[in-house]
Design an enzyme around this catalytic site. Structure first.
Site, PDB file in Angstrom:
ATOM      1  N   SER A  34       0.811  -1.214   0.000  1.00  0.00           N
ATOM      2  CA  SER A  34       0.000   0.000   0.000  1.00  0.00           C
ATOM      3  C   SER A  34       0.843   1.263   0.000  1.00  0.00           C
ATOM      4  O   SER A  34       0.499   2.253  -0.653  1.00  0.00           O
ATOM      5  CB  SER A  34      -0.932   0.001   1.217  1.00  0.00           C
ATOM      6  OG  SER A  34      -1.754  -1.140   1.221  1.00  0.00           O
TER       7      SER A  34
ATOM      8  N   HIS B 287       0.927   4.819   4.538  1.00  0.00           N
ATOM      9  CA  HIS B 287       0.176   5.416   3.428  1.00  0.00           C
ATOM     10  C   HIS B 287       0.542   6.886   3.252  1.00  0.00           C
ATOM     11  O   HIS B 287       0.792   7.351   2.130  1.00  0.00           O
ATOM     12  CB  HIS B 287      -1.326   5.293   3.693  1.00  0.00           C
ATOM     13  CG  HIS B 287      -1.839   3.906   3.591  1.00  0.00           C
ATOM     14  ND1 HIS B 287      -3.180   3.605   3.591  1.00  0.00           N
ATOM     15  CD2 HIS B 287      -1.200   2.706   3.475  1.00  0.00           C
ATOM     16  CE1 HIS B 287      -3.350   2.301   3.483  1.00  0.00           C
ATOM     17  NE2 HIS B 287      -2.156   1.737   3.416  1.00  0.00           N
TER      18      HIS B 287
END
Length: 410
Positions: free
Chosen positions: A308, A366
């Site tokens: 991610s 992230h």
């Protein structure tokens, strides 16, 4: 007060004067007299008469005193010395999130079950960031340097060969007759892909392979150690890269690979395949380092894995370069929005998740990946990739001046 030895002398002289008719009970009377002398001496606590008679008194104290009389108090005297001794302090092992072992560990559904894996946090957690910092800087430099050399070799091979002219018929010419139809279909499908989709095919294959390794029970301990990133683990640097290709949940892997496949054409057309690979690998390590810093700062230790962080770099780079592009949610394709607005919403959500301590996603990774993607498009490309010429020149000189077989030079 009389001592034990003096009491015995008096009793013995009295028994001699009175005759020996009571010889059968003399031993019992001696025991009673010993007990009375002991009681009169106040149990000997602080009394000089306790040890006045030397070895004889010690023998009488233990050997001649009736067991029935000594029983409860005698045993309590010794138990009081041992029963209240301070127990040695035990070091309680800690969970990845900083809790104790017997506390319930709440983990994300995307991470592997690590309830039986203990992590011992260092009393100086900032020291755990020194090696990851040097690894991040060194790996990023090596990734971009290798990408520059790879691009040089790729361009040189295209000039010196006719591979591009015959690559369409290459698989057909090598395939056996029986498998020709299948290979022909594979070749046809491969030729329909864009350069970006061909580039990420290897990345997707690596993620699928690591996902299959998670399903091997004998590899669970090694997978947790090397394919999950955690600043409380003994392995710090290697997992920063390997965890980028690691997924425990099938849904997690499918979602990440779908986003990577969707943005692959745009990002490779912007950066080129060599620069894209360097950015992708560096983004995985950099986002993991940001996650390390966040966990050490907040004390919320726990394993993280997944692509991610690197994919957020790709998404942020495309949205920064093409802010007016139209995007849609995979399950709600009827709702569209601009790439710039999508990037703002993602950054706001990850910032809130990192501050509030949401555990379902690694929001720090992230956010680190997104910020790296924005920085690279706005400044990093100019600072890093466009300044690769000195390295390429050095490599070119090494290649042209390298002696051939037989001692000659080019």
């Amino acid at each position: 007060m009389h001592g034990i030895g003096e009491g015995l002398e008096e009793e013995r002289s009295g028994s001699a004067k009175g005759g020996r008719g009571r010889g059968g009970t003399w031993g019992a009377e001696v025991g009673k007299m010993a007990w009375r002398a002991w009681a009169r001496s106040g149990w000997g606590c602080g009394s000089p008469a306790w040890g006045a008679s030397g070895a004889e008194s010690r023998e009488l104290r233990v050997g001649r005193a009736p067991a029935l009389l000594l029983g409860p108090r005698f045993h309590f005297f010794f138990q009081s010395k041992n029963g209240f001794r301070k127990a040695p302090r035990k070091i309680e092992p800690r969970r990845p999130d900083g809790g104790l072992v017997n506390e319930g560990y709440r983990r994300s559904a995307l991470t592997p079950p690590v309830e039986e894996t203990l992590f011992y946090t260092s009393p100086y957690p900032l020291r755990n960031l020194v090696k990851p910092l040097f690894f991040t800087v060194g790996f990023t430099g090596c990734a971009f340097g290798s990408a520059a050399i790879w691009q040089y070799e790729s361009l040189k091979s295209r000039v010196q060969s006719y591979f591009d002219a015959v690559k369409a018929d290459w698989l057909d010419s090598l395939s056996p007759q029986k498998e020709g139809e299948f290979r022909k279909q594979v070749n046809k499908w491969w030729n329909t892909l864009s350069d970006g989709q061909r580039t990420v095919t290897g990345i997707i294959a690596a993620n699928v392979f690591v996902f299959c390794l998670w399903r091997v029970p004998s590899l669970q301990r090694s997978m947790i150690k090397y394919f999950t990133s955690n600043p409380a683990s003994k392995a710090l640097c290697t997992p920063m890269l390997l965890s980028t290709f690691s997924h425990f949940s099938l849904l997690h892997m499918m979602a990440n690979m779908y986003v990577l496949w969707s943005f692959s054409t745009s990002i490779v057309s912007i950066l080129g395949k060599e620069q894209f690979v360097a950015v992708y690998l560096s983004a995985g390590v950099i986002s993991t380092f940001v996650s390390y810093v966040s966990k050490v700062a907040t004390g919320r230790f726990g394993p993280s894995l997944g692509a991610s962080g690197a994919i957020m770099t790709v998404l942020a780079a495309v949205c920064t370069k093409i802010p007016e592009g139209k995007l849609a949610i995979i399950f709600l394709p009827m709702f569209t929005f601009t790439a710039g607005n999508a990037l703002k919403a993602i950054i706001a959500m990850d910032t809130a998740g990192m501050i509030l301590g949401w555990k379902f996603f690694d929001h720090a990774a992230h956010l680190g990946g997104a910020l790296f993607g924005i920085w690279y498009i706005t400044h990093g490309h100019e600072l890093i990739w466009k300044n690769r010429e000195p390295l390429v020149k050095i490599w070119h000189e090494m290649r042209t001046n390298y002696p051939k077989k037989g001692g000659g030079s080019e």
